[in-house]
Design a protein around this motif. Structure first.
Motif, PDB file in Angstrom:
ATOM      1  N   THR A  66       9.275  68.872   7.232  1.00  6.10           N
ATOM      2  CA  THR A  66       8.174  68.874   8.194  1.00  6.10           C
ATOM      3  C   THR A  66       8.194  70.124   9.062  1.00  6.10           C
ATOM      4  N   GLU A  67       9.247  70.902   8.951  1.00  6.68           N
ATOM      5  CA  GLU A  67       9.420  72.084   9.790  1.00  6.68           C
ATOM      6  C   GLU A  67       9.860  73.263   8.941  1.00  6.68           C
ATOM      7  N   VAL A  68       9.800  74.430   9.544  1.00  6.38           N
ATOM      8  CA  VAL A  68      10.285  75.637   8.883  1.00  6.38           C
ATOM      9  C   VAL A  68      11.330  76.265   9.793  1.00  6.38           C
ATOM     10  N   ALA A  69      12.492  76.582   9.222  1.00  7.83           N
ATOM     11  CA  ALA A  69      13.592  77.142  10.008  1.00  7.83           C
ATOM     12  C   ALA A  69      13.866  78.579   9.589  1.00  7.83           C
ATOM     13  N   HIS A  70      14.128  79.412  10.565  1.00  8.22           N
ATOM     14  CA  HIS A  70      14.538  80.785  10.280  1.00  8.22           C
ATOM     15  C   HIS A  70      15.991  80.777   9.820  1.00  8.22           C
ATOM     16  N   VAL A  71      16.292  81.494   8.763  1.00  6.04           N
ATOM     17  CA  VAL A  71      17.682  81.672   8.346  1.00  6.04           C
ATOM     18  C   VAL A  71      18.110  83.122   8.561  1.00  6.04           C
ATOM     19  N   PHE A  72      17.138  83.972   8.785  1.00  7.09           N
ATOM     20  CA  PHE A  72      17.418  85.378   9.076  1.00  7.09           C
ATOM     21  C   PHE A  72      16.458  85.816  10.173  1.00  7.09           C
ATOM     22  N   TYR A  73      17.012  86.326  11.256  1.00  8.59           N
ATOM     23  CA  TYR A  73      16.190  86.753  12.387  1.00  8.59           C
ATOM     24  C   TYR A  73      16.065  88.268  12.387  1.00  8.59           C
ATOM     25  N   ARG A  74      14.859  88.730  12.495  1.00  8.45           N
ATOM     26  CA  ARG A  74      14.605  90.167  12.582  1.00  8.45           C
ATOM     27  C   ARG A  74      14.564  90.573  14.051  1.00  8.45           C
TER      28      ARG A  74
END
Length: 108
Positions: A66-74
């Protein structure tokens, strides 16, 4: 002493003077608010939709995402790409955020 209470006290001290996405907060939180409300993220065919489609609306644990998670932050949130994110259920996303906060606060 309850370790959970100790952790929350440390988080509260670190957060002093700042608010999360819900408040006015600092410049970084205001920038995150603008991004997560933008068409680039939330709009039809935006990053969020493309990630959920790519991952077939399934979290890595097998539950419905139901969500989207960042695994790499720019460096800039506006540079986020589909490859930087994964579909996630609420429980996994919350667990990942809690782990990240614990590492930052405890210096682990």
């Amino acid at each position: 002493v309850d370790p959970g209470a100790l952790l929350m006290a440390k988080v509260d001290r670190k957060k002093k003077g700042r608010t999360g996405l819900g408040g006015r907060g600092n410049a970084r939180s205001r920038e995150l608010q603008r991004f997560y409300k933008s068409a680039k993220w939330r709009g039809r065919g935006g990053i969020r939709d493309r990630v959920l489609t790519r991952d077939h609306n399934r979290c890595h644990c097998g539950e419905r995402a139901t969500e989207v998670a960042h695994v790499f932050y720019r460096e800039s949130i506006w540079d986020t790409r589909v490859e930087d994110c994964v579909a996630s259920c609420g429980a996994c996303n919350l667990a990942e955020k809690s782990e990240r906060i614990t590492r930052r606060v405890l210096g682990a």
